[in-house]
Scaffold this active site. Structure first.
Site, PDB file in Angstrom:
ATOM      1  N   PRO A  10       0.786  -1.235   0.000  1.00  0.00           N
ATOM      2  CA  PRO A  10       0.000   0.000   0.000  1.00  0.00           C
ATOM      3  C   PRO A  10       0.821   1.290   0.000  1.00  0.00           C
ATOM      4  CG  PRO A  10      -0.215  -1.158   2.105  1.00  0.00           C
ATOM      5  CD  PRO A  10       0.470  -2.093   1.149  1.00  0.00           C
ATOM      6  N   ASN A  11       0.313   2.228  -0.761  1.00  0.00           N
ATOM      7  CA  ASN A  11       0.816   3.603  -0.861  1.00  0.00           C
ATOM      8  C   ASN A  11       2.098   3.737  -1.682  1.00  0.00           C
ATOM      9  OD1 ASN A  11      -1.298   4.702   0.845  1.00  0.00           O
ATOM     10  ND2 ASN A  11      -0.269   3.651   2.524  1.00  0.00           N
ATOM     11  N   ARG A  18       4.921  11.009  -2.486  1.00  0.00           N
ATOM     12  CA  ARG A  18       4.719  10.625  -1.083  1.00  0.00           C
ATOM     13  C   ARG A  18       6.006  10.830  -0.283  1.00  0.00           C
ATOM     14  NH1 ARG A  18       4.583   4.457   1.197  1.00  0.00           N
ATOM     15  NH2 ARG A  18       4.066   4.979   3.351  1.00  0.00           N
ATOM     16  N   TYR A  23      11.205   8.787   1.031  1.00  0.00           N
ATOM     17  CA  TYR A  23      11.181   7.738   0.007  1.00  0.00           C
ATOM     18  C   TYR A  23      11.844   8.129  -1.314  1.00  0.00           C
ATOM     19  CZ  TYR A  23       7.905   5.680   3.291  1.00  0.00           C
ATOM     20  OH  TYR A  23       7.337   5.144   4.431  1.00  0.00           O
ATOM     21  N   ASN A  73       8.166  -5.561  -1.194  1.00  0.00           N
ATOM     22  CA  ASN A  73       8.085  -4.444  -0.254  1.00  0.00           C
ATOM     23  C   ASN A  73       6.660  -4.450   0.291  1.00  0.00           C
ATOM     24  OD1 ASN A  73       7.952  -2.124   1.238  1.00  0.00           O
ATOM     25  ND2 ASN A  73       9.055  -0.858  -0.241  1.00  0.00           N
ATOM     26  N   ALA A  76       3.304  -0.883   4.752  1.00  0.00           N
ATOM     27  CA  ALA A  76       2.821  -0.921   6.136  1.00  0.00           C
ATOM     28  C   ALA A  76       2.379  -2.316   6.582  1.00  0.00           C
ATOM     29  CB  ALA A  76       1.687   0.081   6.321  1.00  0.00           C
ATOM     30  N   GLU A 100      12.800  -9.402   1.263  1.00  0.00           N
ATOM     31  CA  GLU A 100      12.009  -8.273   1.787  1.00  0.00           C
ATOM     32  C   GLU A 100      12.829  -7.008   1.595  1.00  0.00           C
ATOM     33  OE1 GLU A 100      11.088  -8.635   5.976  1.00  0.00           O
ATOM     34  OE2 GLU A 100      10.568  -6.500   6.120  1.00  0.00           O
ATOM     35  N   HIS A 102      12.935  -2.560   1.693  1.00  0.00           N
ATOM     36  CA  HIS A 102      12.348  -1.277   2.109  1.00  0.00           C
ATOM     37  C   HIS A 102      13.208  -0.157   1.564  1.00  0.00           C
ATOM     38  CE1 HIS A 102       9.587  -3.277   4.829  1.00  0.00           C
ATOM     39  NE2 HIS A 102      10.599  -4.045   5.167  1.00  0.00           N
ATOM     40  N   ARG A 109      13.266   4.731  12.234  1.00  0.00           N
ATOM     41  CA  ARG A 109      12.045   5.544  12.205  1.00  0.00           C
ATOM     42  C   ARG A 109      11.181   5.256  13.443  1.00  0.00           C
ATOM     43  NH1 ARG A 109       9.385   4.894   6.539  1.00  0.00           N
ATOM     44  NH2 ARG A 109       8.236   6.728   7.297  1.00  0.00           N
TER      45      ARG A 109
END
Ligand code: DQA
Length: 146
Positions: A10-11, A18, A23, A73, A76, A100, A102, A109
């Site tokens: 998502p996103n 964004r 990012y 990825n 969330a 995985e 990111h 964070r």
């Protein structure tokens, strides 16, 4: 021909606009171009993005059925989706590579981002290098399978 699924949660379709400070300013299309340029002979990749958990789970099932390595990825979903974890576990338990990735380093964070329910069942994790996280994952898969 080995087909690598590059799956985004998502996103991530909003990359470019964004939180560019977190990012970067590149779009998902830009990422696709960079990945295509990194493909070795004998490999192809399929870049996808969805905001929907069920769709992402379905794509992981597809990876098992087609014996495709995965760059994931989970966005969330990383932090809480046990359903996604179970689907990702099907991939690695089938003997397929699942990396995985990111863009940011979640450990640098907010506290809630420090937990990944995916990492323990992934083949490995690359985080914090922007688009290079994906490119490193692609390079690694190609070196392992080439
Ligand atoms: C992310 C990190 C997640 O915490 C966040 O929810 C994302 C993107 C990353 O690529 O840095 O959507 O997975």
């Amino acid at each position: 021909m080995t087909s690598i699924l590059v799956l985004n949660g998502p996103n991530l379709g909003r990359l470019g606009s964004r939180e560019p400070d977190v990012y970067g300013s590149g779009t998902l299309e830009d990422l696709g171009v960079a990945l295509e340029e990194t493909l070795a002979p004998g490999f192809e990749m399929d870049l996808r993005q969805t905001n929907d958990e069920a769709t992402l789970i379905g794509w992981l099932h597809e990876a098992v059925d087609t014996q495709s390595p995965v760059i994931l990825n989970p966005a969330a979903f990383t932090h809480y989706s046990y359903a996604l974890r179970d689907a990702a576990a099907l991939v690695t338990k089938a003997g397929l590579l699942l990396v995985e990735v990111h863009l940011s380093n979640p450990h640098a964070r907010e506290e809630f981002r420090h937990t990944s329910v995916i990492s323990a069942i992934a083949t490995g994790v690359i985080a914090g290098f922007g688009f290079d996280s994906y490119l490193l994952a692609l390079d690694l898969i190609q070196r392992r399978l080439g």
